[in-house]
Design an enzyme around this catalytic site. Sequence first.
Site, PDB file in Angstrom:
ATOM      1  N   PRO A 106      10.086  -0.963  -6.185  1.00 30.20           N
ATOM      2  CA  PRO A 106       9.504   0.307  -5.770  1.00 30.20           C
ATOM      3  C   PRO A 106      10.033   1.435  -6.648  1.00 30.20           C
ATOM      4  O   PRO A 106      10.916   1.237  -7.472  1.00 30.20           O
ATOM      5  CB  PRO A 106      10.004   0.461  -4.322  1.00 30.20           C
ATOM      6  CG  PRO A 106      11.310  -0.270  -4.319  1.00 30.20           C
ATOM      7  CD  PRO A 106      11.134  -1.433  -5.265  1.00 30.20           C
ATOM      8  N   GLY A 108      12.179   4.053  -8.131  1.00 30.01           N
ATOM      9  CA  GLY A 108      13.613   4.288  -8.069  1.00 30.01           C
ATOM     10  C   GLY A 108      14.414   3.106  -7.602  1.00 30.01           C
ATOM     11  O   GLY A 108      15.536   3.271  -7.122  1.00 30.01           O
ATOM     12  N   CYS A 109      13.888   1.899  -7.712  1.00 28.71           N
ATOM     13  CA  CYS A 109      14.656   0.722  -7.306  1.00 28.71           C
ATOM     14  C   CYS A 109      15.961   0.673  -8.070  1.00 28.71           C
ATOM     15  O   CYS A 109      15.987   0.820  -9.280  1.00 28.71           O
ATOM     16  CB  CYS A 109      13.838  -0.536  -7.573  1.00 28.71           C
ATOM     17  SG  CYS A 109      14.772  -2.058  -7.438  1.00 28.71           S
ATOM     18  N   GLY A 110      17.058   0.468  -7.372  1.00 28.53           N
ATOM     19  CA  GLY A 110      18.341   0.445  -8.041  1.00 28.53           C
ATOM     20  C   GLY A 110      18.967  -0.921  -8.142  1.00 28.53           C
ATOM     21  O   GLY A 110      19.960  -1.095  -8.831  1.00 28.53           O
ATOM     22  N   CYS A 112      17.795  -4.216  -9.310  1.00 27.87           N
ATOM     23  CA  CYS A 112      16.738  -4.984  -9.963  1.00 27.87           C
ATOM     24  C   CYS A 112      17.294  -6.268 -10.555  1.00 27.87           C
ATOM     25  O   CYS A 112      18.342  -6.267 -11.189  1.00 27.87           O
ATOM     26  CB  CYS A 112      16.086  -4.153 -11.058  1.00 27.87           C
ATOM     27  SG  CYS A 112      15.343  -2.647 -10.425  1.00 27.87           S
TER      28      CYS A 112
END
Length: 274
Positions: A106, A108-110, A112
Amino acid sequence: MTDPVRIVERIAWRGGRLAPGERAIPEEAAIAFTYNGSSYAVMMATPQDLEDFAVGFSITEGIVASPHAIEQLEVIEQDIGIELRMRLTEPHASAFHERRRYLAGPTGCGLCGIESLDEAMRAPASIADNVMFAPQDIMRALAALESQQVLNAQTRAVHGAAFYTPSQGLVAVREDVGRHNALDKLAGALVRRGVSGAEGFAVVTSRLSVEMIQKAAALGIPMLVAVSAPTALAARTAQAAGMTLVAVARHDGFEIFTHPQRIKEERTLHVVAG
Protein backbone atom coordinates in the site's frame (compact mmCIF):
# COMPACT_ATOMS: atom_id res chain seq x y z
CA MET A 1 8.05 11.56 -16.91
CA THR A 2 4.61 11.80 -15.30
CA ASP A 3 3.90 15.21 -13.77
CA PRO A 4 3.82 14.88 -9.94
CA VAL A 5 1.01 17.47 -9.69
CA ARG A 6 -2.31 17.49 -11.48
CA ILE A 7 -4.82 20.36 -11.69
CA VAL A 8 -8.41 19.17 -11.39
CA GLU A 9 -11.77 20.91 -11.41
CA ARG A 10 -13.79 20.83 -8.23
CA ILE A 11 -16.75 22.54 -6.59
CA ALA A 12 -16.22 24.04 -3.15
CA TRP A 13 -18.83 24.84 -0.54
CA ARG A 14 -17.74 27.81 1.55
CA GLY A 15 -19.52 30.76 3.07
CA GLY A 16 -22.86 29.07 2.59
CA ARG A 17 -22.63 28.67 -1.18
CA LEU A 18 -21.24 26.40 -3.91
CA ALA A 19 -18.60 27.71 -6.31
CA PRO A 20 -16.62 26.03 -9.11
CA GLY A 21 -12.84 26.16 -9.20
CA GLU A 22 -9.64 24.20 -9.45
CA ARG A 23 -7.36 22.36 -7.04
CA ALA A 24 -3.78 21.09 -7.37
CA ILE A 25 -3.53 17.48 -6.17
CA PRO A 26 -0.53 15.12 -6.06
CA GLU A 27 -0.21 12.36 -8.65
CA GLU A 28 0.14 8.79 -7.45
CA ALA A 29 1.61 5.99 -9.54
CA ALA A 30 2.46 2.32 -9.18
CA ILE A 31 6.25 2.05 -8.85
CA ALA A 32 7.75 -1.40 -9.35
CA PHE A 33 11.18 -2.29 -7.99
CA THR A 34 12.93 -5.03 -9.96
CA TYR A 35 16.41 -6.46 -9.40
CA ASN A 36 18.20 -8.52 -12.04
CA GLY A 37 14.91 -9.25 -13.76
CA SER A 38 12.98 -10.27 -10.63
CA SER A 39 10.17 -8.27 -9.04
CA TYR A 40 10.51 -7.31 -5.40
CA ALA A 41 7.89 -4.71 -4.51
CA VAL A 42 5.23 -2.48 -6.00
CA MET A 43 4.69 0.79 -4.17
CA MET A 44 2.19 3.57 -4.68
CA ALA A 45 4.26 6.76 -4.72
CA THR A 46 4.70 10.25 -6.13
CA PRO A 47 6.42 9.96 -9.53
CA GLN A 48 9.40 12.23 -8.97
CA ASP A 49 12.99 11.80 -7.69
CA LEU A 50 12.73 8.16 -8.74
CA GLU A 51 16.49 7.53 -8.97
CA ASP A 52 16.78 8.66 -5.35
CA PHE A 53 13.83 6.44 -4.47
CA ALA A 54 15.42 3.38 -6.09
CA VAL A 55 18.78 3.82 -4.36
CA GLY A 56 17.38 4.87 -0.99
CA PHE A 57 14.81 2.05 -0.86
CA SER A 58 17.48 -0.50 -1.80
CA ILE A 59 19.69 0.65 1.06
CA THR A 60 17.07 1.14 3.78
CA GLU A 61 15.49 -2.24 3.00
CA GLY A 62 18.88 -3.95 3.30
CA ILE A 63 19.08 -5.15 -0.30
CA VAL A 64 22.43 -3.41 -0.79
CA ALA A 65 24.75 -1.56 1.57
CA SER A 66 26.10 0.92 -0.96
CA PRO A 67 24.91 2.51 -4.21
CA HIS A 68 28.01 1.00 -5.86
CA ALA A 69 26.29 -2.41 -5.66
CA ILE A 70 23.77 -1.14 -8.23
CA GLU A 71 25.65 -1.29 -11.51
CA GLN A 72 22.69 -0.21 -13.64
CA LEU A 73 19.47 1.71 -12.96
CA GLU A 74 16.76 2.43 -15.50
CA VAL A 75 13.46 4.26 -15.02
CA ILE A 76 10.98 2.63 -17.41
CA GLU A 77 7.66 4.44 -17.75
CA GLN A 78 4.73 2.28 -18.85
CA ASP A 79 1.01 2.87 -19.32
CA ILE A 80 0.14 1.20 -16.02
CA GLY A 81 3.04 2.49 -13.93
CA ILE A 82 6.79 2.95 -13.67
CA GLU A 83 9.46 0.29 -13.30
CA LEU A 84 12.70 1.01 -11.46
CA ARG A 85 14.84 -1.62 -13.14
CA MET A 86 18.12 -2.32 -11.33
CA ARG A 87 20.97 -4.71 -11.95
CA LEU A 88 23.03 -5.71 -8.93
CA THR A 89 26.66 -6.73 -8.85
CA GLU A 90 27.78 -9.98 -7.26
CA PRO A 91 27.50 -11.21 -4.57
CA HIS A 92 24.46 -8.95 -4.05
CA ALA A 93 22.60 -10.42 -7.01
CA SER A 94 22.89 -13.96 -5.65
CA ALA A 95 21.92 -12.84 -2.15
CA PHE A 96 18.86 -11.08 -3.52
CA HIS A 97 17.62 -14.15 -5.36
CA GLU A 98 17.73 -16.06 -2.08
CA ARG A 99 15.16 -13.72 -0.57
CA ARG A 100 13.16 -12.60 -3.62
CA ARG A 101 9.46 -12.12 -3.19
CA TYR A 102 6.57 -10.71 -5.14
CA LEU A 103 4.76 -8.09 -3.08
CA ALA A 104 2.14 -5.42 -3.71
CA GLY A 105 2.39 -2.81 -0.97
CA PRO A 106 0.00 0.00 0.00
CA THR A 107 0.97 3.64 -0.07
CA GLY A 108 3.94 4.19 2.21
CA CYS A 109 4.46 0.52 2.99
CA GLY A 110 7.44 0.26 5.27
CA LEU A 111 7.84 -3.52 5.61
CA CYS A 112 8.46 -4.69 2.07
CA GLY A 113 9.79 -8.09 1.15
CA ILE A 114 9.72 -9.20 4.78
CA GLU A 115 9.39 -12.94 5.24
CA SER A 116 9.54 -13.34 9.02
CA LEU A 117 8.96 -11.57 12.31
CA ASP A 118 12.72 -11.66 12.88
CA GLU A 119 13.24 -9.58 9.75
CA ALA A 120 10.45 -7.15 10.64
CA MET A 121 11.90 -6.67 14.12
CA ARG A 122 15.53 -6.56 13.00
CA ALA A 123 17.86 -4.70 15.33
CA PRO A 124 18.83 -1.35 13.85
CA ALA A 125 22.44 -0.32 13.29
CA SER A 126 24.12 1.29 16.31
CA ILE A 127 24.53 5.07 16.09
CA ALA A 128 27.80 6.78 16.99
CA ASP A 129 27.54 9.31 19.82
CA ASN A 130 29.97 11.93 18.55
CA VAL A 131 27.77 14.84 17.48
CA MET A 132 25.81 17.54 19.31
CA PHE A 133 22.94 19.80 18.30
CA ALA A 134 21.34 22.90 19.78
CA PRO A 135 17.57 23.40 20.19
CA GLN A 136 17.88 26.26 17.70
CA ASP A 137 19.12 23.79 15.08
CA ILE A 138 15.87 21.87 15.35
CA MET A 139 13.72 25.00 15.14
CA ARG A 140 15.66 26.28 12.11
CA ALA A 141 15.32 22.92 10.36
CA LEU A 142 11.55 22.85 10.93
CA ALA A 143 11.11 26.36 9.58
CA ALA A 144 13.32 25.69 6.58
CA LEU A 145 11.55 22.45 5.69
CA GLU A 146 8.16 24.09 5.73
CA SER A 147 9.34 26.80 3.34
CA GLN A 148 10.93 24.30 0.93
CA GLN A 149 8.07 21.83 0.58
CA VAL A 150 7.18 22.91 -2.93
CA LEU A 151 4.86 20.00 -3.73
CA ASN A 152 3.01 20.26 -0.43
CA ALA A 153 2.55 24.01 -0.90
CA GLN A 154 0.70 23.19 -4.11
CA THR A 155 -1.31 20.22 -2.89
CA ARG A 156 -1.37 20.08 0.94
CA ALA A 157 -1.33 16.30 0.54
CA VAL A 158 2.24 15.00 0.74
CA HIS A 159 4.87 14.21 3.38
CA GLY A 160 8.33 15.72 3.50
CA ALA A 161 11.72 14.46 4.70
CA ALA A 162 14.81 16.63 4.99
CA PHE A 163 18.41 16.41 6.15
CA TYR A 164 19.95 19.27 8.12
CA THR A 165 23.47 20.06 9.26
CA PRO A 166 24.34 23.01 11.54
CA SER A 167 27.01 24.21 9.10
CA GLN A 168 25.00 23.95 5.85
CA GLY A 169 21.34 24.11 6.85
CA LEU A 170 19.01 21.94 4.78
CA VAL A 171 21.12 19.72 2.55
CA ALA A 172 18.26 17.90 0.79
CA VAL A 173 14.46 17.78 0.83
CA ARG A 174 12.27 15.08 -0.70
CA GLU A 175 8.46 14.75 -0.81
CA ASP A 176 6.01 11.93 -1.47
CA VAL A 177 2.47 10.82 -0.72
CA GLY A 178 4.00 8.08 1.44
CA ARG A 179 6.05 8.97 4.51
CA HIS A 180 8.38 5.97 4.05
CA ASN A 181 8.81 6.89 0.41
CA ALA A 182 9.85 10.43 1.29
CA LEU A 183 12.47 9.10 3.71
CA ASP A 184 13.73 6.56 1.16
CA LYS A 185 14.07 9.30 -1.45
CA LEU A 186 16.00 11.42 1.03
CA ALA A 187 18.28 8.47 1.78
CA GLY A 188 18.95 8.03 -1.92
CA ALA A 189 19.71 11.72 -2.38
CA LEU A 190 22.24 11.65 0.45
CA VAL A 191 24.14 8.52 -0.58
CA ARG A 192 24.23 9.56 -4.23
CA ARG A 193 25.82 12.87 -3.18
CA GLY A 194 28.22 11.17 -0.81
CA VAL A 195 26.73 12.89 2.26
CA SER A 196 27.25 11.01 5.52
CA GLY A 197 24.16 10.57 7.67
CA ALA A 198 26.33 11.09 10.74
CA GLU A 199 26.88 14.76 9.83
CA GLY A 200 23.41 16.00 10.76
CA PHE A 201 19.83 14.94 11.48
CA ALA A 202 16.64 14.14 9.59
CA VAL A 203 13.28 15.88 9.89
CA VAL A 204 10.02 14.27 8.78
CA THR A 205 6.50 15.66 8.63
CA SER A 206 4.85 12.43 9.74
CA ARG A 207 4.40 10.13 12.69
CA LEU A 208 7.28 7.89 13.73
CA SER A 209 6.84 4.14 13.55
CA VAL A 210 9.54 1.53 14.01
CA GLU A 211 10.44 1.18 10.34
CA MET A 212 11.20 4.92 10.13
CA ILE A 213 13.78 4.40 12.88
CA GLN A 214 15.24 1.38 11.10
CA LYS A 215 15.57 3.28 7.82
CA ALA A 216 17.25 6.29 9.45
CA ALA A 217 19.59 4.04 11.43
CA ALA A 218 20.67 2.32 8.22
CA LEU A 219 22.23 5.66 7.22
CA GLY A 220 23.82 6.28 10.61
CA ILE A 221 21.60 9.32 11.25
CA PRO A 222 22.04 10.23 14.95
CA MET A 223 18.81 12.18 15.43
CA LEU A 224 15.34 11.97 13.91
CA VAL A 225 12.88 14.84 14.34
CA ALA A 226 9.15 14.47 13.64
CA VAL A 227 6.12 16.72 13.86
CA SER A 228 4.01 13.90 15.36
CA ALA A 229 4.49 11.58 18.31
CA PRO A 230 6.34 8.24 18.04
CA THR A 231 4.94 4.82 18.73
CA ALA A 232 6.20 3.10 21.87
CA LEU A 233 8.05 0.53 19.76
CA ALA A 234 9.73 3.30 17.77
CA ALA A 235 10.93 4.90 20.99
CA ARG A 236 12.29 1.59 22.31
CA THR A 237 14.04 0.91 19.02
CA ALA A 238 15.60 4.36 18.93
CA GLN A 239 16.78 3.94 22.51
CA ALA A 240 18.40 0.60 21.68
CA ALA A 241 20.04 2.02 18.54
CA GLY A 242 21.47 5.04 20.35
CA MET A 243 19.38 7.45 18.27
CA THR A 244 18.01 10.71 19.65
CA LEU A 245 14.27 10.84 19.01
CA VAL A 246 12.65 14.27 18.93
CA ALA A 247 8.91 14.43 18.27
CA VAL A 248 5.85 16.66 18.57
CA ALA A 249 8.13 19.27 17.03
CA ARG A 250 6.14 22.43 16.33
CA HIS A 251 6.70 26.16 16.16
CA ASP A 252 6.54 26.44 19.95
CA GLY A 253 9.03 23.68 20.80
CA PHE A 254 9.53 19.91 20.82
CA GLU A 255 9.80 16.85 23.06
CA ILE A 256 12.86 14.59 23.45
CA PHE A 257 12.09 10.90 23.91
CA THR A 258 15.49 9.19 23.75
CA HIS A 259 19.18 10.04 24.17
CA PRO A 260 18.81 13.71 25.16
CA GLN A 261 22.58 14.05 25.60
CA ARG A 262 22.95 15.09 21.94
CA ILE A 263 20.94 18.27 22.51
CA LYS A 264 22.70 20.98 24.45
CA GLU A 265 20.88 24.14 25.37
CA GLU A 266 22.76 27.30 24.45
CA ARG A 267 23.18 29.45 27.51
CA THR A 268 23.87 33.18 27.47
CA LEU A 269 26.48 34.36 29.95
CA HIS A 270 25.10 37.26 31.96
CA VAL A 271 27.73 39.56 33.43
CA VAL A 272 26.66 41.57 36.43
CA ALA A 273 28.32 45.00 36.69
CA GLY A 274 30.04 45.67 39.96
